[in-house]
Design a protein around this motif. Structure first.
Motif, PDB file in Angstrom:
ATOM      1  N   CYS A 232      43.319  41.505  31.104  1.00 59.72           N
ATOM      2  CA  CYS A 232      42.773  42.419  32.098  1.00 59.72           C
ATOM      3  C   CYS A 232      43.850  43.279  32.715  1.00 59.72           C
ATOM      4  O   CYS A 232      43.575  44.350  33.225  1.00 59.72           O
ATOM      5  CB  CYS A 232      42.049  41.648  33.200  1.00 59.72           C
ATOM      6  N   CYS A 233      45.102  42.775  32.723  1.00 60.12           N
ATOM      7  CA  CYS A 233      46.126  43.534  33.442  1.00 60.12           C
ATOM      8  C   CYS A 233      47.230  44.039  32.522  1.00 60.12           C
ATOM      9  O   CYS A 233      47.742  45.127  32.708  1.00 60.12           O
ATOM     10  CB  CYS A 233      46.711  42.701  34.579  1.00 60.12           C
ATOM     11  N   ILE A 235      50.125  42.878  32.472  1.00 58.68           N
ATOM     12  CA  ILE A 235      51.426  42.764  33.150  1.00 58.68           C
ATOM     13  C   ILE A 235      51.652  41.378  33.763  1.00 58.68           C
ATOM     14  O   ILE A 235      52.333  41.232  34.768  1.00 58.68           O
ATOM     15  CB  ILE A 235      51.578  43.866  34.234  1.00 58.68           C
ATOM     16  N   LYS A 237      49.653  39.102  35.248  1.00 56.64           N
ATOM     17  CA  LYS A 237      49.046  38.726  36.515  1.00 56.64           C
ATOM     18  C   LYS A 237      47.667  38.071  36.360  1.00 56.64           C
ATOM     19  O   LYS A 237      47.376  37.077  37.011  1.00 56.64           O
ATOM     20  CB  LYS A 237      48.871  39.976  37.415  1.00 56.64           C
ATOM     21  N   CYS A 238      46.850  38.648  35.511  1.00 53.62           N
ATOM     22  CA  CYS A 238      45.440  38.243  35.516  1.00 53.62           C
ATOM     23  C   CYS A 238      45.219  36.865  34.902  1.00 53.62           C
ATOM     24  O   CYS A 238      44.228  36.204  35.170  1.00 53.62           O
ATOM     25  CB  CYS A 238      44.566  39.272  34.811  1.00 53.62           C
TER      26      CYS A 238
ATOM     27  N   ILE B 109      53.966  34.539  40.479  1.00 54.34           N
ATOM     28  CA  ILE B 109      53.133  35.311  39.559  1.00 54.34           C
ATOM     29  C   ILE B 109      53.104  36.788  39.947  1.00 54.34           C
ATOM     30  O   ILE B 109      53.312  37.669  39.115  1.00 54.34           O
ATOM     31  CB  ILE B 109      51.697  34.744  39.494  1.00 54.34           C
ATOM     32  N   TYR B 110      52.877  37.052  41.221  1.00 53.42           N
ATOM     33  CA  TYR B 110      52.610  38.437  41.620  1.00 53.42           C
ATOM     34  C   TYR B 110      53.858  39.272  41.899  1.00 53.42           C
ATOM     35  O   TYR B 110      53.795  40.503  41.913  1.00 53.42           O
ATOM     36  CB  TYR B 110      51.646  38.467  42.815  1.00 53.42           C
ATOM     37  N   PRO B 115      56.034  42.998  36.149  1.00 49.19           N
ATOM     38  CA  PRO B 115      56.341  43.892  37.278  1.00 49.19           C
ATOM     39  C   PRO B 115      55.704  43.405  38.586  1.00 49.19           C
ATOM     40  O   PRO B 115      54.771  42.631  38.568  1.00 49.19           O
ATOM     41  CB  PRO B 115      55.727  45.230  36.845  1.00 49.19           C
ATOM     42  N   THR B 235      45.529  31.889  40.320  1.00 46.18           N
ATOM     43  CA  THR B 235      45.691  33.299  40.696  1.00 46.18           C
ATOM     44  C   THR B 235      44.971  34.264  39.757  1.00 46.18           C
ATOM     45  O   THR B 235      45.198  35.464  39.830  1.00 46.18           O
ATOM     46  CB  THR B 235      47.181  33.674  40.668  1.00 46.18           C
ATOM     47  N   CYS B 236      44.135  33.767  38.872  1.00 49.13           N
ATOM     48  CA  CYS B 236      43.561  34.655  37.851  1.00 49.13           C
ATOM     49  C   CYS B 236      42.515  35.619  38.414  1.00 49.13           C
ATOM     50  O   CYS B 236      41.819  35.297  39.368  1.00 49.13           O
ATOM     51  CB  CYS B 236      42.909  33.835  36.742  1.00 49.13           C
ATOM     52  N   PHE B 237      42.451  36.754  37.786  1.00 53.79           N
ATOM     53  CA  PHE B 237      41.413  37.718  38.168  1.00 53.79           C
ATOM     54  C   PHE B 237      40.887  38.446  36.945  1.00 53.79           C
ATOM     55  O   PHE B 237      41.485  38.402  35.868  1.00 53.79           O
ATOM     56  CB  PHE B 237      41.925  38.723  39.205  1.00 53.79           C
ATOM     57  N   MET B 239      39.097  42.350  35.906  1.00 55.16           N
ATOM     58  CA  MET B 239      38.868  43.705  36.414  1.00 55.16           C
ATOM     59  C   MET B 239      37.380  44.053  36.322  1.00 55.16           C
ATOM     60  O   MET B 239      36.711  43.656  35.366  1.00 55.16           O
ATOM     61  CB  MET B 239      39.632  44.721  35.575  1.00 55.16           C
TER      62      MET B 239
END
Lengths: 265, 334, 322
Positions: A232-233, A235, A237-238, B109-110, B115, B235-237, B239
């Motif tokens: 999804c990202c 980079i 993160k997702c 993670i973030y 980046p 921490t997953c998401f 979009m």
């Protein structure tokens, strides 16, 4: 925002559209940065979403993105690309390092759209045939109607050993048929200890193909693969593309098999 | 600096802080639980000391302050793509030691894995953390095993006694506000023993991946994802892009929490999914928490808050699973 | 020689049994919940004055058979602490139950224990019992926590089915669709997805709360206010057994209590006094005088919640054997 926003896509002009099948087109996009085969872009359609797409060719200030119409985003691209530009972000991932393959015997095996990320490699050795000690492309597709890059195959055939096979032939088709694995044993390899195998395709095809290469005597360290996962990202993160301690988007999608074999979903 | 003040003074301080800060704390949502007449304790905005739930562990963690469940990244109009605006105020978050350790996992993670994530950073950089002590362990905590039972990197520690409020401040702003308060030596409460302890193997052999241990979870897990949604280190998401239904020309792109336990997490365009089996999803999660993360970042991901065990409707215990894995590894190494 | 007034005995909650000389005592347990310390008291009655056996009634009471009619006063004395502890309304203290027409108000286990229940059925049942007992008129009222209707309220004169109005916080929704699946598979398929968020078809929703129960993030929660579906005039029996039909949907506690109490007035007005034993069932009275007349009495002074849907006039089905 004080930090650059890596989620912000940039606008890229569509220079050309090459139609392979009804559902597979290559979009030649303007891009002037560094790009390697096997890397990918997130094609970003505001209000529709993003889709990770492999770079299928690299030109002077262009990259080719071969897009298969399989989801909401890609459907929208197909229907409305007349807008003559697309938003992109990337390139992401490590990509294939052609340096690793120079002056070696190479068997490249690709299944379906798995040919996209390795097409750049094929293009390179077709353009520089002296930089390889033997290059075989085995490309498998479901049926003759699914064959991608038909014009390129004609070009590659001139100076590379090209085997194009389909799982299910149809009436009027006179090319090869059967699984890509069937053709591996008969490919002549002079120095098996140094020969390179590159495998990209659906999970089962990759597994069987790698088994066949190992059976033939290929060293694990000389086999390279590219993994497709949900992203999804792009980079790190997702989380969707994580396998073990590896993020496909950051550490892959290209892996040496000595690492890749331990990646267990 | 340590201070002792009365509750009225503390609430006055809150009122002053609210000018520039939004204060988030675990809060009791009466009737907000899963079942009739049950409550939910989760993070919400507070304006007085009395609204903070000190006596129980929150069902959900603090992470939603820094990683909103649904966070808009861009707004789209016909020609314009606009980044969402950051909040106007800075934030203060009340949290326990395990959660303060979890903050480090979110940061990793973030801010470090790939980046910097600007949406996380813009919240993170403007958030202050106030430690809540733990006089006693809660039911499923195993912070002692995870080494997360104590914290020092807080902006302030606040303890409410019957009459007074004890504060240990590492934050100039508070020190200034409390300049006239009575100095007091304040040491944060922390537990040194839990009811549950876990032992994590130093390294986990590949054979554990293929163990039948996971099959049990295939039959038991319902793939609801609660364990990951309450987890302070998940921490997953995913979009989501959309156009507003009443105006197809405008829309937004947002990210929304995702869970490796929920169907669809690994689906790629075209239909292939990589972990259909729920036992394998459990294996994936457990290995991430106690092995994969550590291989990549050198510390354990799990911080032992035990919320996953508190909330699982199927009574699947994560801590027990860790110990099962440990027993299996010991067996293999024998 | 026994010389008994059977009518008085029946009103005192004793049965005229098939065994000459023996009666059976019926113990009311409103809401079907009692504390365990009452069991030895019931045991004592059964062992001292009964035949040592206890029957569990279909309405969640106890029935102690094998009691001699002569022992009724002694049994009433032993019943007193049970009556007191369960706070049963009593006209003459020490004389047992002073009516039997209005049956024990029964309830499913409810939200004290059951995850599906939308309210505390026991509490509401006890409240109702307080309002309507003792009364000689034959009323059956039951409470159930959710639309599963485990207590079978639809076989009662008044059935109260718990509902909650799901509250949706879209910002907490992760589009996992657990609610959509639960609603489709376990309830009425009232949820759909639009723009990754959930749309509830309010007209279809039965307020079962499955979405709330299955939501992993508290995007769905219960309404602060408790709602009920009131189903009326279900019955078993010889002539025309039938299921109760919906009368009110999304109604509240006050309206339900008022309607039930009003119905007593209606029955008192219209009951056929020449019926055997003076007993005519409410449902048949409504069949006889018409729904409109019943509704006129039932709704007297009733104030509806703004969400309440009135589903009158009500028509019933079921086989007619007469």
């Amino acid at each position: 925002m004080t930090t650059t926003n890596p989620y912000t896509p940039f606008l890229s002009e569509i220079k050309a559209v090459i139609k392979h099948t009804d559902i597979e087109y290559t979009f030649r996009m303007t891009f002037s940065g560094d790009a390697k085969p096997g890397q990918f872009f997130e094609v970003s359609l505001p209000k529709f979403g993003e889709a990770p797409i492999s770079i299928s060719g690299i030109g002077e200030n262009t990259v080719d993105l071969t897009i298969r119409r399989v989801g909401k985003v890609t459907a929208e691209i197909f229907e409305n690309y007349v807008g003559d530009s697309l938003f992109l972000r990337g390139p992401y991932g490590n990509g294939f390092s052609i340096d690793n393959y120079i002056d070696k015997e190479i068997i490249l095996i690709a299944g379906g759209t798995g040919l996209s990320p390795v097409k750049g490699i094929t293009d390179y050795f077709s353009a520089h045939p002296k930089k390889t000690k033997g290059f075989t492309l085995i490309a498998g597709f479901k049926s003759p109607n699914d064959v991608l890059f038909k014009a390129d195959f004609e070009k590659w055939k001139k100076n590379l050993n090209v085997i194009l096979t389909v799982d299910t032939p149809i009436d009027g088709y006179c090319g090869k048929s059967g699984m890509v694995t069937e053709y591996i044993p008969s490919i002549p390899v002079k120095n098996i200890d140094d020969a390179i195998g590159i495998v990209v395709g659906p999970p089962m095809m990759m597994k069987c193909t790698i088994d066949e290469l190992l059976k033939k005597g290929f060293k694990e360290a000389n086999i390279w693969i590219s993994q497709e996962r949900k992203m999804c990202c792009g980079i790190g993160k997702c989380g969707h593309c994580k396998i073990d301690d590896t993020y496909i988007c950051l550490d892959g999608p290209v892996f040496n098999y000595t690492k890749g074999k331990f990646l267990k979903d | 600096m340590g201070y002792q003040i009365n509750k009225t003074k503390m609430n006055t301080l809150f009122t002053d802080l609210l000018e520039n800060y939004t204060i988030y704390a675990p809060k009791r949502f009466v009737g907000g639980g899963t079942f009739a007449d049950t409550d939910c304790i989760r993070y919400g905005e507070i304006s007085t000391l009395e609204e903070i739930e000190f006596s129980e562990k929150s069902d959900y963690s603090f992470k939603e302050v820094l990683l909103p469940i649904s966070e808009t990244l861009f707004y789209f109009t016909e020609a314009v793509m606009k980044e969402s605006d950051p909040p106007l105020k800075e934030a203060i978050v009340f949290l326990r030691s395990c959660d303060l350790h979890s903050l480090n996992r979110l940061d990793t993670i973030y801010l470090k894995n790939g980046p910097v994530d600007p949406y996380y950073k813009r919240l993170r950089d403007h958030t202050h953390f106030i430690l809540m002590g733990c006089e006693n362990t809660f039911e499923n905590c195993f912070c002692v095993s995870m080494g997360t039972n104590q914290s020092t990197n807080y902006d302030a520690y606040i303890k409410v006694t019957a009459e007074e409020v004890l504060i240990d401040s590492h934050w100039n702003l508070l020190d200034q506000a409390l300049a006239n308060a009575q100095p007091f030596t304040v040491v944060p409460d922390s537990v040194s023993i839990n009811n549950i302890s876990v032992e994590i193997p130093e390294s986990i052999p590949q054979s554990v991946f293929d163990s039948t241990l996971w099959d049990d979870y295939t039959a038991r897990c319902i793939a609801c994802g609660r364990c990951t949604f309450v987890c302070p280190t998940c921490t997953c998401f995913t979009m989501q892009d959309l156009f507003y239904s009443d105006n197809g020309k405008a829309g937004e792109r947002r990210r929304v929490w995702a869970s490796c336990q929920v169907d669809g997490y690994t689906d790629v365009a075209g239909g292939h999914a990589f972990r259909e089996n729920k036992g394998q999803r459990m294996r994936f999660k457990v290995m991430h928490k106690i092995s994969d993360y550590k291989k990549r970042f050198d510390n354990q991901m799990c911080t032992g808050c035990g919320r996953c065990d508190d909330i699982c409707p199927e009574y699947i215990s994560f801590s027990n699973c860790i110990n099962k894995v440990n027993a299996l590894v010991k067996e293999e190494n024998r | 020689m026994l010389d008994l007034n059977t009518k008085k005995i029946k009103k005192n909650a004793y049965r005229i049994t098939k065994v000459r000389g023996e009666t059976a005592s019926r113990i009311r347990i409103p809401g079907g919940l009692l504390t365990a310390d009452l069991l030895p008291k019931i045991q004592e009655i059964a062992e001292t004055y009964g035949n040592g056996r206890i029957h569990l009634t279909t309405r969640q009471g106890f029935e102690i058979p094998g009691i001699r009619y002569e022992d009724m006063d002694a049994v009433n004395t032993l019943l007193q602490p049970i009556i007191d502890q369960l706070e049963i309304n009593q006209v003459i203290p020490g004389k047992g139950y002073t009516a039997s027409g209005t049956r024990n108000v029964s309830a499913c286990i409810g939200s004290n224990t059951c995850p599906f229940a939308n309210y505390n059925t026991t509490d509401f049942a006890k409240k109702m019992e307080k309002e309507i007992f003792p009364n000689d008129l034959h009323f059956k009222v039951a409470f159930t926590g959710c639309a599963n209707d485990c207590i079978k309220t639809r076989m009662h004169d008044f059935g109260i089915i718990g509902m909650t109005e799901p509250q949706y916080d879209k910002d907490r929704c992760v589009n996992c669709q657990a609610c959509v699946k639960a609603c489709k598979q376990k309830s009425v398929d009232a949820l759909s997805v639009e723009n990754y968020k959930i749309v509830r078809d309010a007209a279809k929703c039965v307020g079962c709360g499955e979405c709330v129960i299955n939501c992993p993030t508290r995007a769905w929660t219960r309404s602060t206010k408790k709602y009920y579906r009131l189903v009326i005039m279900g019955r078993t029996g010889k002539r025309n057994p039938r299921l109760a039909e919906d009368y009110l949907v999304w109604t509240d506690e006050a309206a339900i209590i008022k309607i039930v109490k009003n119905t007593y007035k209606f029955v008192k007005e219209y009951i056929d006094t020449t019926a055997p034993g003076g007993k005519e069932h409410i449902g048949y009275i409504i069949d006889r005088v018409g729904f409109k007349e019943f509704e006129k009495w039932a709704l007297d002074g009733v104030e509806f919640d703004e969400k309440t849907i009135v589903k009158g006039p009500v028509y019933w089905s079921g086989p007619h054997y007469d």
